[in-house]
Design a protein around this motif. Structure first.
Motif, short mmCIF file in Angstrom:
data_model
loop_
_atom_site.label_atom_id
_atom_site.label_comp_id
_atom_site.label_asym_id
_atom_site.label_seq_id
_atom_site.Cartn_x
_atom_site.Cartn_y
_atom_site.Cartn_z
N TYR A 1 58.50 15.70 28.63
CA TYR A 1 59.84 15.78 28.03
C TYR A 1 59.77 15.25 26.61
O TYR A 1 59.35 14.10 26.38
CB TYR A 1 60.82 14.97 28.88
CG TYR A 1 62.26 15.16 28.51
CD1 TYR A 1 62.89 16.40 28.69
CD2 TYR A 1 63.01 14.11 27.99
CE1 TYR A 1 64.22 16.57 28.35
CE2 TYR A 1 64.34 14.28 27.66
CZ TYR A 1 64.95 15.52 27.84
OH TYR A 1 66.27 15.68 27.50
N ARG A 2 60.16 16.07 25.66
CA ARG A 2 60.00 15.69 24.26
C ARG A 2 60.95 14.60 23.83
O ARG A 2 60.57 13.68 23.11
CB ARG A 2 60.18 16.93 23.39
CG ARG A 2 59.12 17.99 23.61
CD ARG A 2 59.32 19.15 22.65
NE ARG A 2 58.26 20.15 22.83
CZ ARG A 2 58.19 21.27 22.13
NH1 ARG A 2 59.14 21.53 21.20
NH2 ARG A 2 57.20 22.13 22.33
N ARG A 3 62.20 14.72 24.21
CA ARG A 3 63.20 13.73 23.79
C ARG A 3 63.30 12.66 24.86
O ARG A 3 64.13 12.72 25.76
CB ARG A 3 64.54 14.40 23.55
CG ARG A 3 64.49 15.47 22.45
CD ARG A 3 65.84 16.09 22.24
NE ARG A 3 66.84 15.08 21.87
CZ ARG A 3 68.15 15.34 21.68
NH1 ARG A 3 68.59 16.59 21.84
NH2 ARG A 3 68.97 14.38 21.35
N LYS A 4 62.46 11.68 24.80
CA LYS A 4 62.43 10.62 25.81
C LYS A 4 63.55 9.63 25.53
O LYS A 4 63.79 9.26 24.37
CB LYS A 4 61.09 9.90 25.80
CG LYS A 4 59.92 10.80 26.16
CD LYS A 4 58.63 10.01 26.15
CE LYS A 4 57.48 10.89 26.58
NZ LYS A 4 57.27 12.03 25.69
N PRO A 5 64.27 9.17 26.53
CA PRO A 5 65.33 8.17 26.31
C PRO A 5 64.74 6.85 25.85
O PRO A 5 63.60 6.50 26.19
CB PRO A 5 65.97 8.04 27.71
CG PRO A 5 64.93 8.52 28.67
CD PRO A 5 64.15 9.56 27.94
N ARG A 6 65.54 6.12 25.07
CA ARG A 6 65.05 4.87 24.48
C ARG A 6 65.24 3.67 25.40
O ARG A 6 64.65 2.62 25.15
CB ARG A 6 65.75 4.62 23.15
CG ARG A 6 65.51 5.71 22.11
CD ARG A 6 66.10 5.33 20.78
NE ARG A 6 65.53 4.07 20.29
CZ ARG A 6 65.89 3.47 19.16
NH1 ARG A 6 66.82 4.04 18.39
NH2 ARG A 6 65.32 2.35 18.78
N ASP A 7 66.09 3.76 26.45
CA ASP A 7 66.28 2.60 27.30
C ASP A 7 65.04 2.39 28.18
O ASP A 7 64.24 3.31 28.40
CB ASP A 7 67.54 2.73 28.15
CG ASP A 7 67.49 3.92 29.10
OD1 ASP A 7 66.49 4.04 29.80
OD2 ASP A 7 68.46 4.71 29.14
N TYR A 8 64.94 1.17 28.69
CA TYR A 8 63.75 0.79 29.44
C TYR A 8 63.85 1.12 30.92
O TYR A 8 62.86 0.96 31.64
CB TYR A 8 63.51 -0.72 29.28
CG TYR A 8 63.28 -1.14 27.86
CD1 TYR A 8 62.34 -0.48 27.08
CD2 TYR A 8 63.99 -2.20 27.29
CE1 TYR A 8 62.11 -0.87 25.77
CE2 TYR A 8 63.76 -2.60 25.99
CZ TYR A 8 62.82 -1.93 25.24
OH TYR A 8 62.59 -2.31 23.94
N THR A 9 65.01 1.58 31.38
CA THR A 9 65.17 1.82 32.82
C THR A 9 64.23 2.92 33.32
O THR A 9 63.57 2.78 34.36
CB THR A 9 66.63 2.19 33.13
OG1 THR A 9 67.49 1.15 32.66
CG2 THR A 9 66.83 2.38 34.61
N ILE A 10 64.17 4.05 32.57
CA ILE A 10 63.30 5.15 32.98
C ILE A 10 61.83 4.71 32.97
O ILE A 10 61.04 5.08 33.84
CB ILE A 10 63.50 6.37 32.07
CG1 ILE A 10 64.96 6.84 32.14
CG2 ILE A 10 62.57 7.51 32.48
CD1 ILE A 10 65.39 7.28 33.52
N LYS A 11 61.47 3.89 31.98
CA LYS A 11 60.08 3.44 31.89
C LYS A 11 59.72 2.52 33.06
O LYS A 11 58.59 2.54 33.56
CB LYS A 11 59.85 2.72 30.56
CG LYS A 11 60.02 3.66 29.36
CD LYS A 11 59.80 2.94 28.06
CE LYS A 11 59.97 3.90 26.88
NZ LYS A 11 59.75 3.24 25.57
N VAL A 12 60.67 1.70 33.51
CA VAL A 12 60.44 0.87 34.70
C VAL A 12 60.24 1.75 35.92
O VAL A 12 59.37 1.51 36.77
CB VAL A 12 61.60 -0.12 34.90
CG1 VAL A 12 61.45 -0.87 36.24
CG2 VAL A 12 61.65 -1.12 33.75
N HIS A 13 61.07 2.83 35.99
CA HIS A 13 60.90 3.78 37.11
C HIS A 13 59.50 4.39 37.10
O HIS A 13 58.87 4.54 38.15
CB HIS A 13 61.94 4.91 37.00
CG HIS A 13 63.34 4.45 37.28
ND1 HIS A 13 63.64 3.30 37.96
CD2 HIS A 13 64.55 5.03 36.96
CE1 HIS A 13 64.94 3.16 38.04
NE2 HIS A 13 65.54 4.21 37.45
N MET A 14 59.02 4.75 35.91
CA MET A 14 57.71 5.39 35.82
C MET A 14 56.59 4.44 36.26
O MET A 14 55.62 4.85 36.91
CB MET A 14 57.46 5.88 34.40
CG MET A 14 58.38 7.01 33.94
SD MET A 14 58.29 8.47 35.00
CE MET A 14 59.86 8.33 35.90
#
Length: 573
Positions: free
Chosen positions: A428-441
């Motif tokens: 996904y090119r436009r990655k969200p800037r919040d950290y929640t998705i990154k914690v999920h990953m």
């Protein structure tokens, strides 16, 4: 030579006595039985009278058979006998447990009393010398002398009794009737254990057992064997002569009713036991005790363990601690088929030395050999034995096969879902800037590593490589720790989003979470490597069992691991 032959015959008879009279199953026999034959030459009748004297008398005449006993009569007191003349066989039975005194005359049964429940102790008997038609082929047996004893022909017989002593004797020997009364009281305690409390206290149970053993070893009786029978406890005593060179002895119980859980049992005592307990010439004979409990009220542990049929067998040799036998004592129980989820285990009772808590069951020194309807216990000592019913978690082959398939399919689906989700995020090119998705990953990556380590565990174990097995163990441990760490961090992140809505900025927040989630798991993982390496084994003996258990887990198939589906939860998309 002649003395040796006589000794062999005596031993043979003693072994037969063990086989026939060992212990008793089923209901108690009659407390008193008198049998004989009566020649009926004319019409006659039965006369029964209650007497105040403590005796049972039987008198014969041309016109009547008269019986006197200290029990309340059932009306009518006089009943006619059958008309046909001839020789009639009859038996007078007294069953104290049922409270029944009745006469069996030919094919007819006559109830004399239904309140004959008092305990009477035999004193002596005598034959009547009066003239008249004699009673033929007479014999008597009773609880105090179980052997059937023949009596001479006479017109009448009187059997005198006495009441049991009210207080326990302080002499070295114990009267049979006193012991019989104590067994009755113990039987009542076993029948109603919950009158005062749910279970007898450990002190009371220990005192009861010690008192019973002491009185059985000191009771005086004629002959070599004495048996006592109650509903829930039976006791048998054998005299062991100090100079006798006994062979293996077999004890077998009577077969119980079909609906009983334990239908029959047998005990084989090896000759080494008697050689160990053999005394010197001139010593008093020792005694072998066998106590058969049909209730485990005195044998309750903290876990309320269930004993098969509530059958507990105690085998004791007087003043001798029997342990570490070279040949085992064999106890064989014939029982009903058990459910597949129940495992039978031979155990023995261990009392708490301080008596501050209940005893416990232990299987040390006992081997269990089980079949569908038979369980054999091979133990190297004497004590109180039982067969414990333990719930089993064994899974049959068919279910294990399906569980293995479900485990592999679930892990594969979970791993694919994790890969698909992570790939979608990376593409996904436009990655969200919040950290929640990154914690999920990060959580999905930890779950993916756990799935992969689980799927690779069995193939690595099948290669037979010790180094590969150790590496797989470390990888599985690290993946599991990382998965648990990121699940905790996911909860912390949700807490910050929901509760701490404002002022939640933390510099280097994701980096700090990654250090906790990955580095913390990686720092704990060298402990596993230390467990499974030879250097760790040589320096820490206590870690050997843990490393062996961890490697053994990898040697088992995934279906044998505890709850494999719990490691393969589908990942959140």
């Amino acid at each position: 030579m002649a003395a040796q032959v006589l000794r062999q015959k005596a031993l043979f008879l003693l072994c037969l006595l063990f086989l026939v009279q060992g212990t008793h199953g089923g209901g108690p026999r009659e407390d008193f039985r008198f049998c004989g034959q009566r020649n009926q030459t004319q019409k006659s009748s039965l006369h029964y009278k209650q007497t105040s004297e403590l005796h049972i008398s039987i008198k014969n005449s041309e016109g009547a058979l008269t019986i006197h006993a200290p029990f309340l009569a059932v009306l009518p007191a006089s009943q006619p006998f059958p008309d046909p003349r001839g020789l009639y066989h009859f038996c007078l039975y007294w069953n104290r447990h049922a409270g029944i005194l009745h006469l069996r005359y030919g094919k007819n049964d006559f109830l004399l009393s239904n309140q004959a429940s008092g305990l009477l102790c035999f004193r002596h008997h005598k034959e009547s010398l009066a003239q008249g038609p004699p009673l033929l082929a007479t014999s008597v047996s009773s609880w105090w002398r179980p052997q059937n004893t023949s009596l001479p022909s006479a017109t009448g017989f009187t059997f005198s009794f006495h009441n049991p002593p009210q207080k326990a004797s302080h002499n070295a020997s114990v009267d049979m009737c006193e012991l019989k009364r104590d067994l009755e009281q113990l039987n009542q305690l076993l029948r109603h254990p919950g009158k005062n409390s749910r279970r007898p206290s450990s002190t009371l149970a220990s005192q009861r057992l010690q008192s019973l053993e002491s009185k059985l070893t000191s009771v005086k009786f004629p002959g070599d064997v004495l048996s006592f029978e109650e509903d829930l406890v039976n006791a048998t005593v054998w005299k062991l002569q100090p100079t006798a060179s006994l062979q293996d002895l077999h004890i077998r119980s009577r077969r119980e009713e079909e609906q009983s859980e334990v239908q029959e049992y047998s005990v084989q005592l090896p000759r080494t036991l008697f050689q160990k307990t053999k005394g010197r010439r001139g010593e008093a004979e020792k005694r072998l005790l066998l106590v058969d409990f049909s209730s485990q009220a005195l044998f309750q542990d903290r876990n309320s363990s269930q004993v098969l049929g509530e059958k507990v067998l105690g085998i004791v040799v007087q003043n001798t601690k029997v342990a570490n036998l070279s040949e085992p004592v064999v106890l064989t129980f014939q029982h009903q088929p058990q459910p597949k989820n129940v495992t039978l285990q031979c155990v023995f009772w261990v009392e708490d030395p301080t008596l501050s808590s209940p005893g416990s069951w232990s299987d040390a020194g006992c081997e269990t050999i089980g079949r569908e309807t038979q369980t054999s216990c091979l133990c190297n000592h004497l004590t109180y034995f039982a067969v414990l019913m333990a719930p089993s978690v064994e899974v049959d082959a068919v279910h294990k096969h399906y569980l293995t398939i479900v485990s592999y399919v679930g892990c594969v689906i979970s791993a694919l879902a994790c890969v698909l989700t992570i790939a979608t995020y990376l593409c996904y090119r436009r990655k969200p800037r919040d950290y929640t998705i990154k914690v999920h990953m990060n959580l999905l990556l930890a779950v993916f590593l756990l799935d992969v380590s689980f799927l690779l565990s069995e193939p690595v174990a099948l290669t037979g490589s010790e180094a590969g097995c150790r590496a797989s163990a470390i990888f599985l441990h690290f993946s599991l720790l990382a998965c648990l760490s990121w699940m905790g961090l996911e909860g912390y992140n949700l807490y910050r989003l929901v509760v701490e809505v404002f002022g939640t900025y933390v510099p280097g927040y994701l980096l700090k979470l990654s250090i906790i989630g990955w580095e913390l798991s990686l720092c704990q993982d060298p402990g596993v490597w230390w467990w499974v390496t030879p250097s760790g084994e040589s320096s820490q003996a206590s870690a050997r069992g843990q490393s062996q258990g961890l490697v053994q887990t990898l040697e088992d198939p995934p279906s044998a691991l505890p709850h494999p589906p719990s490691l393969c939860l589908p990942s959140p998309l």
